[in-house]
Design a protein around this motif. Sequence first.
Motif, PDB file in Angstrom:
ATOM      1  N   VAL A 172      -6.436  14.878   3.993  1.00  6.66           N
ATOM      2  CA  VAL A 172      -6.056  16.077   4.737  1.00  6.66           C
ATOM      3  C   VAL A 172      -7.281  16.688   5.419  1.00  6.66           C
ATOM      4  O   VAL A 172      -7.225  17.072   6.587  1.00  6.66           O
ATOM      5  N   ALA A 173      -8.393  16.758   4.688  1.00  6.25           N
ATOM      6  CA  ALA A 173      -9.611  17.339   5.254  1.00  6.25           C
ATOM      7  C   ALA A 173     -10.128  16.511   6.433  1.00  6.25           C
ATOM      8  O   ALA A 173     -10.648  17.059   7.410  1.00  6.25           O
ATOM      9  N   ALA A 174      -9.984  15.186   6.342  1.00  7.63           N
ATOM     10  CA  ALA A 174     -10.504  14.302   7.386  1.00  7.63           C
ATOM     11  C   ALA A 174      -9.517  14.094   8.527  1.00  7.63           C
ATOM     12  O   ALA A 174      -9.883  13.542   9.569  1.00  7.63           O
ATOM     13  N   GLY A 175      -8.263  14.498   8.310  1.00  4.56           N
ATOM     14  CA  GLY A 175      -7.245  14.288   9.326  1.00  4.56           C
ATOM     15  C   GLY A 175      -6.833  12.835   9.475  1.00  4.56           C
ATOM     16  O   GLY A 175      -6.488  12.376  10.568  1.00  4.56           O
ATOM     17  N   VAL A 176      -6.880  12.090   8.367  1.00  3.57           N
ATOM     18  CA  VAL A 176      -6.487  10.675   8.384  1.00  3.57           C
ATOM     19  C   VAL A 176      -5.326  10.474   7.416  1.00  3.57           C
ATOM     20  O   VAL A 176      -5.099  11.293   6.518  1.00  3.57           O
ATOM     21  N   PRO A 177      -4.581   9.380   7.556  1.00  4.59           N
ATOM     22  CA  PRO A 177      -3.475   9.132   6.635  1.00  4.59           C
ATOM     23  C   PRO A 177      -3.950   8.526   5.325  1.00  4.59           C
ATOM     24  O   PRO A 177      -5.117   8.137   5.189  1.00  4.59           O
ATOM     25  N   VAL A 178      -3.040   8.453   4.368  1.00  2.00           N
ATOM     26  CA  VAL A 178      -3.280   7.681   3.152  1.00  2.00           C
ATOM     27  C   VAL A 178      -2.449   6.404   3.255  1.00  2.00           C
ATOM     28  O   VAL A 178      -1.354   6.406   3.818  1.00  2.00           O
ATOM     29  N   LEU A 179      -2.992   5.327   2.724  1.00  2.00           N
ATOM     30  CA  LEU A 179      -2.301   4.043   2.702  1.00  2.00           C
ATOM     31  C   LEU A 179      -2.006   3.694   1.242  1.00  2.00           C
ATOM     32  O   LEU A 179      -2.916   3.327   0.505  1.00  2.00           O
ATOM     33  N   PRO A 180      -0.752   3.815   0.790  1.00  7.37           N
ATOM     34  CA  PRO A 180      -0.431   3.493  -0.596  1.00  7.37           C
ATOM     35  C   PRO A 180      -0.337   1.979  -0.802  1.00  7.37           C
ATOM     36  O   PRO A 180       0.145   1.255   0.082  1.00  7.37           O
ATOM     37  N   VAL A 181      -0.819   1.524  -1.956  1.00  6.97           N
ATOM     38  CA  VAL A 181      -0.800   0.094  -2.268  1.00  6.97           C
ATOM     39  C   VAL A 181      -0.249  -0.102  -3.677  1.00  6.97           C
ATOM     40  O   VAL A 181      -0.743   0.492  -4.639  1.00  6.97           O
ATOM     41  N   ALA A 182       0.778  -0.934  -3.783  1.00  8.43           N
ATOM     42  CA  ALA A 182       1.366  -1.267  -5.086  1.00  8.43           C
ATOM     43  C   ALA A 182       1.185  -2.760  -5.341  1.00  8.43           C
ATOM     44  O   ALA A 182       1.148  -3.563  -4.405  1.00  8.43           O
ATOM     45  N   HIS A 183       1.064  -3.140  -6.611  1.00  2.00           N
ATOM     46  CA  HIS A 183       0.903  -4.549  -6.969  1.00  2.00           C
ATOM     47  C   HIS A 183       1.195  -4.710  -8.464  1.00  2.00           C
ATOM     48  O   HIS A 183       1.318  -3.722  -9.197  1.00  2.00           O
ATOM     49  N   ASN A 184       1.291  -5.939  -8.908  1.00  2.00           N
ATOM     50  CA  ASN A 184       1.558  -6.211 -10.319  1.00  2.00           C
ATOM     51  C   ASN A 184       0.483  -7.092 -10.947  1.00  2.00           C
ATOM     52  O   ASN A 184       0.766  -7.942 -11.798  1.00  2.00           O
ATOM     53  N   ALA A 185      -0.768  -6.912 -10.528  1.00  5.64           N
ATOM     54  CA  ALA A 185      -1.855  -7.749 -11.039  1.00  5.64           C
ATOM     55  C   ALA A 185      -1.992  -7.661 -12.555  1.00  5.64           C
ATOM     56  O   ALA A 185      -2.413  -8.624 -13.208  1.00  5.64           O
ATOM     57  N   GLY A 186      -1.628  -6.516 -13.131  1.00  5.63           N
ATOM     58  CA  GLY A 186      -1.772  -6.336 -14.568  1.00  5.63           C
ATOM     59  C   GLY A 186      -0.902  -7.265 -15.396  1.00  5.63           C
ATOM     60  O   GLY A 186      -1.176  -7.492 -16.583  1.00  5.63           O
ATOM     61  N   GLU A 187       0.153  -7.810 -14.806  1.00  4.87           N
ATOM     62  CA  GLU A 187       0.997  -8.745 -15.544  1.00  4.87           C
ATOM     63  C   GLU A 187       0.278 -10.070 -15.779  1.00  4.87           C
ATOM     64  O   GLU A 187       0.524 -10.756 -16.776  1.00  4.87           O
ATOM     65  N   LEU A 188      -0.588 -10.448 -14.849  1.00 10.64           N
ATOM     66  CA  LEU A 188      -1.326 -11.706 -14.959  1.00 10.64           C
ATOM     67  C   LEU A 188      -2.742 -11.499 -15.494  1.00 10.64           C
ATOM     68  O   LEU A 188      -3.330 -12.411 -16.076  1.00 10.64           O
ATOM     69  N   TRP A 189      -3.263 -10.299 -15.269  1.00 10.62           N
ATOM     70  CA  TRP A 189      -4.636  -9.961 -15.680  1.00 10.62           C
ATOM     71  C   TRP A 189      -4.534  -8.672 -16.502  1.00 10.62           C
ATOM     72  O   TRP A 189      -4.821  -7.593 -16.003  1.00 10.62           O
ATOM     73  N   PRO A 190      -4.106  -8.758 -17.764  1.00  4.04           N
ATOM     74  CA  PRO A 190      -3.887  -7.553 -18.575  1.00  4.04           C
ATOM     75  C   PRO A 190      -5.147  -6.712 -18.726  1.00  4.04           C
ATOM     76  O   PRO A 190      -6.269  -7.224 -18.687  1.00  4.04           O
TER      77      PRO A 190
END
Length: 247
Positions: A172-190
């Motif tokens: 918000v301060a920089a006037g840029v968007p956020v890019l959300p990232v989801a993944h399931n790496a924890g299932e293979l790399w606990p």
Amino acid sequence: MTLRTALFYLLLGLSTVIWCLLSLLIAPWLPQKARYIFIARTWCRFAVWLSRVMLGIDYRLEGLENIPQQPCVILAKHQSAWETFFLTAHFAPLTQVLKQELLRIPFYGWAFKLLKPIGIDRSNPKQALKQVAHLGLERLQQGNWLLIFPEGTRIPAGEMGKFSRSGASVAVAAGVPVLPVAHNAGELWPRDGWQRHPGTVSVVFGPAMHAEGEGPRAVAELNQRAETWITETMQKINGTAPANKAD
């Protein structure tokens, strides 16, 4: 698989020492973006490649078209070291918010300091927030992507942690968007233990989200939108509803 995992870590450790020594000798003489590519992108690509070859951990990407042309704040789910390797290799140059203890690790920490990460003291949350706000804005203005794991630490697969608003606040301060990232790496790399499992990590880039207005309310609303998207996408990836938020 245990033997292959041990060999993976042996090779990863050796590559870390060798590459960091080279980086300490060569990288200080390079411009910032070239320095990042030399130190971080090259080694992290090797780590991702090594995990595929030695551990059988591959990946598939969705939503690449959602990535903005200009650097922004990346809010990513945090489950393992794998996504740190991957995201560090995928975006350049990138500034990462991390615990300051990592910068004290011999070789790795010394080389990583050359990339000007934001090392925070997690025992002092108020100071950490001020640090992220000030340095995060500065790094964005310098043309860097800003990677923040809003849960603050690795959360076991199937669970969601509490989301900090620090990333949304910087956006918000920089006037840029956020890019959300989801993944399931924890299932293979606990998160816990040394055992790793072969399979394919699903990495999903969400739509770039802009704040609606300014001030604390805009920050809270933007952060909530990102958190909701990641939570719902994790549910789709896993095929089950995530567990209650971890404390």
